[in-house]
Scaffold this motif. Sequence first.
Motif, PDB file in Angstrom:
ATOM      1  N   PHE A   1      -1.456  -7.570  -1.359  1.00 49.05           N
ATOM      2  CA  PHE A   1      -2.717  -6.893  -1.677  1.00 49.05           C
ATOM      3  C   PHE A   1      -2.483  -5.393  -1.819  1.00 49.05           C
ATOM      4  O   PHE A   1      -1.751  -4.783  -1.023  1.00 49.05           O
ATOM      5  CB  PHE A   1      -3.729  -7.066  -0.541  1.00 49.05           C
TER       6      PHE A   1
ATOM      7  N   GLN B   1      -5.067  -7.953  -6.274  1.00 50.55           N
ATOM      8  CA  GLN B   1      -3.926  -8.853  -6.105  1.00 50.55           C
ATOM      9  C   GLN B   1      -3.596  -9.498  -7.437  1.00 50.55           C
ATOM     10  O   GLN B   1      -4.454 -10.093  -8.079  1.00 50.55           O
ATOM     11  CB  GLN B   1      -4.264  -9.955  -5.094  1.00 50.55           C
TER      12      GLN B   1
ATOM     13  N   ASP C   1      -1.952 -11.981   1.136  1.00 49.26           N
ATOM     14  CA  ASP C   1      -2.959 -13.039   1.093  1.00 49.26           C
ATOM     15  C   ASP C   1      -2.377 -14.297   1.747  1.00 49.26           C
ATOM     16  O   ASP C   1      -1.982 -15.227   1.063  1.00 49.26           O
ATOM     17  CB  ASP C   1      -3.355 -13.320  -0.362  1.00 49.26           C
TER      18      ASP C   1
ATOM     19  N   GLN D   1     -10.055  -4.415  -3.439  1.00 48.01           N
ATOM     20  CA  GLN D   1      -8.833  -5.136  -3.087  1.00 48.01           C
ATOM     21  C   GLN D   1      -8.261  -5.725  -4.373  1.00 48.01           C
ATOM     22  O   GLN D   1      -8.993  -6.358  -5.136  1.00 48.01           O
ATOM     23  CB  GLN D   1      -9.181  -6.249  -2.102  1.00 48.01           C
TER      24      GLN D   1
END
Length: 203
Positions: free
Chosen positions: A13, A7, A169, A5
């Motif tokens: 994401f 970010q 998020d 993942q």
Amino acid sequence: MFFKQIQKYSDNFSYIIADEDTKEAAVVDSSYNANEIIKAIKNEKLQLKYIINTHGHSDHTAGNSELQSIFGAKIVAHKQSQIHLNLPVEESDILNVGKISIKILYTPGHSFDGICLLVNNQKLLTGDTLFVGECGRTDFPGGNTKSMYESLNRLQKLNDNIGVYPGHDYGLKPTSTIGEEKKSNYTLQPRSLKGFIEFMSQP
Ligand SMILES: [Zn+2]
């Protein structure tokens, strides 16, 4: 399975999914994370096969052309999507990335081209349909609250132990499970369609 993942720069994401044996890989929602994705793909010596989009909103597709120009992968989205794409998909299609299977679930509501991706029947990438503790808005063009109600009902019927990997998020933590969301996500409380429409129209 390699699963990452990513970010940076925004609350979007991105995800990299790869088969560690064959090195085949897919990116889900390139977003503003192209630089981080490129680094990770090169570090892991992966071969990018697919650039998959959970839906066509530009904050999810922003890195598509950069990734495609470098890796030559196919851009994948729902067949109704208006974005530039090479491989249209629809409900129940399966994409293979090495030995990994990615099943397409058509989940409109936030957008008419929304899909969720079920990876090896273990991890669900939910785009802007389901977030940790929230669900996607339905008041953008192409949004539909009744469709969102049906899509969320469908996701809740999946196994409780399936992981939830959202497109933003927005929650107290970056990932969850279907079981945890059914217990704690206030948008998933039992409601009639009418009740859900009222709930979603509150400011
Ligand atoms: Zn969106």
